[in-house]
Design an enzyme around this catalytic site. Sequence first.
Site, PDB file in Angstrom:
ATOM      1  N   SER A  44       0.801  -1.225   0.000  1.00 21.43           N
ATOM      2  CA  SER A  44       0.000   0.000   0.000  1.00 21.43           C
ATOM      3  C   SER A  44       0.829   1.268   0.000  1.00 21.43           C
ATOM      4  O   SER A  44       0.367   2.312  -0.461  1.00 21.43           O
ATOM      5  CB  SER A  44      -0.931  -0.002   1.217  1.00 21.43           C
ATOM      6  N   HIS A 248      -0.770   5.837   6.765  1.00 17.95           N
ATOM      7  CA  HIS A 248      -0.239   5.783   5.404  1.00 17.95           C
ATOM      8  C   HIS A 248       0.117   7.200   4.938  1.00 17.95           C
ATOM      9  O   HIS A 248      -0.443   8.179   5.428  1.00 17.95           O
ATOM     10  CB  HIS A 248      -1.251   5.176   4.440  1.00 17.95           C
TER      11      HIS A 248
END
Length: 275
Positions: A44, A248
């Site tokens: 990711s 993230h």
Amino acid sequence: MNSHRITGAASAVALTLLIALTGTGTAHPAPRPAGPAYVALGDSYSSGVGAGSYQGGDCKRSSKAYPALWAAAHAPTSFAFTACSGARTGDVLGKQLTPLTAATGLVSISIGGNDAGFSDTMTACVLNDDRTCLDRIATASAFIRGQLPAKLDAVYDAIDSKAPHAHVVVLGYPRFYKPAATDCAGLSETKRTAINKAADLLDSVVADRARSHGFAYGDVNTTFKGHELCSGSPWLRSVTLPVDESYHPTAGGQSGGYLPVLTSAARVAGRAAAG
């Protein structure tokens, strides 16, 4: 690894072109040299979860992720973007390597965090007390030291076999929290310190295995410094919705944190190939 491995990407050599003039004396601009055939692998952090502007599908590949940004800026002869949210080393081996060939000039990858239980570890630390968090980090750290190296080697061996002439850039993971932050809501300092140490351990193992294969390692802590959580100018998301985007990089983290590291490594590869 093949001892004759080409150390740089097969990028185009910049040539001085004769400019053709039109009847009015206007010069036609020289075409931009094409970059190397580029394949972006990984999890990711490479697909761009957290950056938005997703292309659709479960992998959440973002047009604001560093692979897409690099490709847009350098016009590679081809670009295959197979990085996928949630990917582990086995997913790279089973689902992502098809675009690699002997003609591939540049490969980028971030992998290993999900194998080590990144999501479960952060969930445990967010929802539970210090002791539970530290225990889960200890479990992840033991995996990183004991089992992850062989898993990384399997991925790197496969890349080397399928793309023997490629310059491979293995990118690490940023520390999540500004060290010794005094004004930081949410997790305790004990948790933050332990999480940062685990991230450093993961990076050290990833870097060691990458370099042992002759690959370049990209340390993104150099660019994320001053942009961690609790820094006042973070390039990482804290706990957010959708939940899978928590912890993230934002679009700023992709463009300011990851992209310069890949660009620098690819530039060095280009000079090596030209020389």
